[in-house]
Design a protein around this motif. Structure first.
Motif, short mmCIF file in Angstrom:
data_model
loop_
_atom_site.label_atom_id
_atom_site.label_comp_id
_atom_site.label_asym_id
_atom_site.label_seq_id
_atom_site.Cartn_x
_atom_site.Cartn_y
_atom_site.Cartn_z
N SER A 13 39.97 54.21 40.79
CA SER A 13 39.16 53.91 39.68
C SER A 13 38.94 52.61 39.25
CB SER A 13 39.81 54.60 38.64
OG SER A 13 39.31 54.23 37.11
N PRO A 14 37.57 52.19 39.10
CA PRO A 14 37.41 50.88 38.95
C PRO A 14 38.25 50.10 37.82
CG PRO A 14 35.34 51.94 38.88
CD PRO A 14 36.48 53.02 38.98
N ARG A 15 38.41 50.80 36.97
CA ARG A 15 39.14 50.55 35.56
C ARG A 15 40.71 49.78 36.35
NH1 ARG A 15 40.41 54.19 30.46
NH2 ARG A 15 41.47 52.66 29.26
N LYS A 16 41.33 50.53 37.20
CA LYS A 16 42.55 50.24 37.60
C LYS A 16 42.48 48.87 38.65
CE LYS A 16 44.15 54.95 37.85
NZ LYS A 16 44.45 55.94 38.67
N VAL A 17 41.41 48.75 39.36
CA VAL A 17 41.42 47.51 40.16
C VAL A 17 41.07 46.18 39.03
CG1 VAL A 17 40.49 46.58 42.24
CG2 VAL A 17 40.64 48.96 41.75
N ARG A 18 40.12 46.46 38.10
CA ARG A 18 39.70 45.33 37.49
C ARG A 18 40.75 44.68 36.91
NH1 ARG A 18 35.11 48.78 34.87
NH2 ARG A 18 33.59 48.58 36.46
N LEU A 19 41.92 45.08 36.52
CA LEU A 19 43.14 44.67 35.92
C LEU A 19 43.58 43.50 36.58
CD1 LEU A 19 45.17 47.66 34.54
CD2 LEU A 19 43.77 45.88 33.26
N MET A 20 43.60 43.98 38.14
CA MET A 20 44.06 42.95 39.29
C MET A 20 43.01 41.82 39.52
SD MET A 20 47.00 44.06 40.15
CE MET A 20 47.27 44.60 38.58
N ALA A 21 41.87 42.17 39.37
CA ALA A 21 40.66 41.33 39.63
C ALA A 21 40.69 40.26 38.52
CB ALA A 21 39.46 41.97 39.71
N ASP A 22 41.17 40.60 37.22
CA ASP A 22 41.04 39.36 36.12
C ASP A 22 42.45 38.62 36.44
OD1 ASP A 22 38.99 41.11 34.99
OD2 ASP A 22 40.05 41.99 33.63
N ILE A 23 43.25 39.19 36.97
CA ILE A 23 44.49 38.15 37.27
C ILE A 23 43.90 36.87 38.33
CG2 ILE A 23 46.80 37.95 38.47
CD1 ILE A 23 47.25 40.92 37.18
N VAL A 24 43.16 37.36 39.40
CA VAL A 24 43.05 36.36 40.56
C VAL A 24 41.72 35.59 40.38
CG1 VAL A 24 44.64 37.78 42.06
CG2 VAL A 24 42.05 38.24 41.86
N ARG A 25 40.80 36.07 39.41
CA ARG A 25 39.40 35.50 39.35
C ARG A 25 39.58 34.02 39.05
NH1 ARG A 25 37.25 39.19 36.02
NH2 ARG A 25 36.63 40.25 37.55
N GLY A 26 38.95 33.31 40.03
CA GLY A 26 38.82 31.86 39.72
C GLY A 26 39.98 30.87 40.12
N LYS A 27 40.84 31.58 40.85
CA LYS A 27 42.00 30.89 41.58
C LYS A 27 41.68 30.78 43.17
CE LYS A 27 45.64 32.55 38.73
NZ LYS A 27 44.73 32.37 37.34
N PHE A 28 42.75 29.75 43.57
CA PHE A 28 42.44 29.67 45.15
C PHE A 28 43.00 30.92 45.79
CE2 PHE A 28 42.93 25.14 43.92
CZ PHE A 28 41.78 24.69 44.25
N ALA A 29 42.19 31.22 47.10
CA ALA A 29 42.47 32.32 47.73
C ALA A 29 44.02 32.62 48.17
CB ALA A 29 41.52 32.33 49.08
N ASP A 30 44.80 31.46 48.72
CA ASP A 30 45.92 31.75 49.18
C ASP A 30 47.17 31.89 47.90
OD1 ASP A 30 45.49 29.12 48.32
OD2 ASP A 30 46.86 28.01 49.69
N GLU A 31 46.68 31.33 46.53
CA GLU A 31 47.42 31.42 45.50
C GLU A 31 47.25 32.91 44.69
OE1 GLU A 31 47.42 29.87 40.89
OE2 GLU A 31 46.18 28.78 42.44
N ALA A 32 45.87 33.44 45.07
CA ALA A 32 45.58 34.89 44.65
C ALA A 32 46.34 35.98 45.45
CB ALA A 32 44.09 34.92 44.80
N LEU A 33 46.39 35.65 46.80
CA LEU A 33 47.14 36.58 47.62
C LEU A 33 48.63 36.41 47.36
CD1 LEU A 33 45.65 35.79 51.25
CD2 LEU A 33 45.41 37.88 49.79
N GLU A 34 49.17 35.63 46.98
CA GLU A 34 50.60 35.23 46.54
C GLU A 34 50.74 36.18 45.17
OE1 GLU A 34 54.27 34.34 47.89
OE2 GLU A 34 52.42 33.89 48.88
#
Length: 108
Positions: A13-34
């Motif tokens: 469900s998109p609702r479940k993935v959006r929670l994670m997307a909000d956490i990493v939006r605007g961060k550096f890629a390696d920091e987001a992966l971590e």
């Protein structure tokens, strides 16, 4: 130059993935992966793979600085729904909607 990757028709469900997307939006890629690596959600695994794919696309296109790639756009849009019927009382039926999502990541 933007580098994108997407996972279409993800069976979550998109609702479940959006929670994670909000956490990493605007961060550096390696920091987001971590950050995603330590989240216990199934959506975090899917988003993690899309970010890794976008980084691989940047590497393939010979991005000048791979360490400075930032997640500019992380979108989770709804996809089509699989509809199922569930029998209910007195001969009725209710619809179960199994939702899908399209996950898109843009690095810059």
């Amino acid at each position: 130059m933007p580098y994108t990757a997407s996972h279409r028709f993800a069976r979550i469900s998109p609702r479940k993935v959006r929670l994670m997307a909000d956490i990493v939006r605007g961060k550096f890629a390696d920091e987001a992966l971590e950050l995603l690596r330590f989240q216990p959600h199934r959506g975090a695994r899917m988003l993690e793979k899309v970010i890794q794919s976008a980084m691989a696309n940047a590497e393939d296109r010979r991005a000048p600085n791979l360490n400075a790639l930032m997640l500019v756009d992380v979108r989770v849009d709804p996809g089509p729904m699989i509809k199922r019927m569930m029998p209910r009382a007195r001969g009725m039926a209710s619809v179960i909607q199994r939702r899908m999502s399209h996950i898109r990541v843009t690095l810059e």
